[in-house]
Design a protein around this motif. Structure first.
Motif, PDB file in Angstrom:
ATOM      1  N   ARG A 220      -2.832  -3.556  11.418  1.00  0.00           N
ATOM      2  CA  ARG A 220      -3.789  -2.946  10.991  1.00  0.00           C
ATOM      3  C   ARG A 220      -4.149  -3.422   9.702  1.00  0.00           C
ATOM      4  O   ARG A 220      -5.175  -3.847   9.195  1.00  0.00           O
ATOM      5  CB  ARG A 220      -3.493  -1.427  10.751  1.00  0.00           C
ATOM      6  CG  ARG A 220      -3.425  -0.364  12.069  1.00  0.00           C
ATOM      7  CD  ARG A 220      -3.183   0.794  11.816  1.00  0.00           C
ATOM      8  NE  ARG A 220      -3.126   1.710  12.953  1.00  0.00           N
ATOM      9  CZ  ARG A 220      -2.917   3.159  12.939  1.00  0.00           C
ATOM     10  NH1 ARG A 220      -2.496   3.572  11.761  1.00  0.00           N
ATOM     11  NH2 ARG A 220      -2.807   3.690  14.316  1.00  0.00           N
TER      12      ARG A 220
ATOM     13  N   ILE B  16      -7.487  -5.358   8.458  1.00  0.00           N
ATOM     14  CA  ILE B  16      -8.306  -4.910   7.376  1.00  0.00           C
ATOM     15  C   ILE B  16      -8.449  -5.820   6.383  1.00  0.00           C
ATOM     16  O   ILE B  16      -9.462  -6.263   5.724  1.00  0.00           O
ATOM     17  CB  ILE B  16      -7.712  -3.481   6.768  1.00  0.00           C
ATOM     18  CG1 ILE B  16      -8.104  -2.331   7.826  1.00  0.00           C
ATOM     19  CG2 ILE B  16      -8.706  -3.223   5.544  1.00  0.00           C
ATOM     20  CD1 ILE B  16      -9.382  -2.201   8.475  1.00  0.00           C
TER      21      ILE B  16
ATOM     22  N   LEU C 194      -3.717   2.964   7.180  1.00  0.00           N
ATOM     23  CA  LEU C 194      -3.441   1.542   6.927  1.00  0.00           C
ATOM     24  C   LEU C 194      -2.167   1.105   6.614  1.00  0.00           C
ATOM     25  O   LEU C 194      -1.704  -0.239   7.080  1.00  0.00           O
ATOM     26  CB  LEU C 194      -4.415   1.306   5.801  1.00  0.00           C
ATOM     27  CG  LEU C 194      -4.531  -0.187   5.068  1.00  0.00           C
ATOM     28  CD1 LEU C 194      -4.927  -1.012   6.094  1.00  0.00           C
ATOM     29  CD2 LEU C 194      -5.233  -0.240   3.743  1.00  0.00           C
TER      30      LEU C 194
ATOM     31  N   VAL D  80     -11.683   1.316   6.820  1.00  0.00           N
ATOM     32  CA  VAL D  80     -10.834   2.036   7.241  1.00  0.00           C
ATOM     33  C   VAL D  80     -11.342   3.464   8.135  1.00  0.00           C
ATOM     34  O   VAL D  80     -10.766   3.689   9.284  1.00  0.00           O
ATOM     35  CB  VAL D  80      -9.535   2.386   6.463  1.00  0.00           C
ATOM     36  CG1 VAL D  80      -8.609   3.558   6.938  1.00  0.00           C
ATOM     37  CG2 VAL D  80      -8.688   1.044   5.848  1.00  0.00           C
TER      38      VAL D  80
END
Length: 374
Positions: free
Chosen positions: A24, A28, A47, A137
């Protein structure tokens, strides 16, 4: 419960797959447009894996930084291990703010203004060049990966099992007693907590309040009863509502209950990848409108569920959201009227890509029976 509790927990939860926070963070950070600050604690948890009551995260193209206070230093380091995150810990709030400002520097910083109180935005904006930018997110959180679905599914199974334990003895119990039994049962079955304050709404007045809560009122023959219950497993929620009549139902109760069942099925039938959230809501409302009961419907038809119990998308007449595969959403129409009480039926769905013409485009995660009235 006849099985030993440990065996039931294994059946209901099993071995949950690990959540890949490192992947993740990579996704991101790789997609970051400059530097983005996350102050919403749910975004921070999704996150980075860090779950505390105070903290923030910074994501940029090649770096992930987590800040928190001294209560959570060791916890933050342990929970973010493997993500490559740098963890900043300061004892004093003023010092932690100073470290945040220093770390952000003087370049423009993206922050979702809808995720912070106005006073917090103003305080940060006095020291940092903030730019209102939707949270990547929050957008990513709408789509649930298999590890998230496993946790939501386990939470739903626990709530199903707890309700099965309690529902046969509703009549004669107080609303508070029912709530306590349900919440205790969910903990015994392996839940970390309840998802929210369990709703037990009975009788002609309390049953007419969609979010009544629970009171010392005793449930008696003739009552309509609404129970809205969910469990929490490793941060992920479930959500389900079922309704009953105590004893033999009247003709009016049968009519209203049948309408809620039909409306909920219409909402389920409207749920599939690519559907508009407003169309799911409209499908339920049409059933009530055609029967002349639309003014008894006083809330929206559903919402997303995940690390928050209420997440985007929201099914309402004014929603602009669309439904995509791997979303987890509720469909929960209801009818309520003072002096009558109310009914609501709610299921939790994983939206799926249909594989055949008869595939509905969703998988139901809540399996408590929708009882026929006596």
């Amino acid at each position: 419960m006849t099985e030993p509790v440990d065996e039931l927990i294994d059946d209901l939860i099993g071995d949950l797959p690990a959540i890949d926070h490192a992947d993740r963070a990579r996704r991101i950070c790789d997609a970051a447009d400059g530097t983005t600050l996350y102050t919403d604690l749910t975004d921070v948890r999704w996150l980075t894996g860090f779950n505390g009551s105070n903290g923030w995260a910074i994501a940029r193209c090649d770096e992930l930084i987590v800040g928190t206070d001294g209560r959570y230093g060791d916890k933050a380091r342990a929970e973010t291990a493997g993500t490559g995150a740098t963890v900043i810990v300061e004892q004093q709030a003023a010092k932690l703010h100073q470290r945040l400002v220093e770390t952000l520097g003087d370049q423009p910083i993206g922050l979702d203004a809808s995720s912070v109180p106005h006073a917090t935005w103003q305080r940060l904006a006095a020291d940092v060049d903030l730019v209102d930018r939707p949270s990547p997110v929050k957008l990513a959180r709408r789509t649930k990966d298999p590890a998230e679905v496993a946790r939501i599914d386990a939470a739903a199974r626990i709530a199903d099992a707890a309700l099965a334990d309690v529902e046969a003895n509703l009549c004669g119990m107080t609303e508070l007693d029912v709530r306590a039994e349900l919440e205790h049962s969910m903990i015994r079955l392996g839940a970390d907590d309840r998802s929210y304050d369990t709703i037990v709404a009975s009788g002609p007045d309390h049953g007419a309040r969609p979010h009544h809560g629970a009171s010392r009122r005793t449930i008696i023959e003739g009552d309509t009863v609404i129970i809205d219950v969910g469990a929490l497993v490793d941060g992920y929620h479930s959500d389900m509502t079922r309704s009953w009549v105590m004893g033999e139902a009247t003709a009016e109760q049968r009519e209203i209950y049948a309408l809620v069942v039909a409306a909920q099925q219409a909402g389920l039938d409207a749920t599939h990848p690519g559907a508009r959230a407003s169309d799911i809501d409209a499908a339920c409302r049409e059933v009530f409108d055609d029967a002349g009961y639309l003014d008894w419907y006083i809330h929206g038809t559903g919402h997303g569920v995940g690390l928050d119990i209420h997440e985007t998308p929201f099914h309402s007449p004014v929603s602009t959201d669309s439904i995509l595969a791997d979303y987890v959403v509720t469909v929960e129409p209801g009818l309520y009227r003072g002096g009558f009480g109310g009914f609501r039926i709610e299921d939790l769905l994983l939206v799926t890509t249909p594989n055949t013409p008869t595939d509905p485009g969703y998988r139901v995660l809540t399996h408590s029976p929708k009882r026929e009235l006596n």
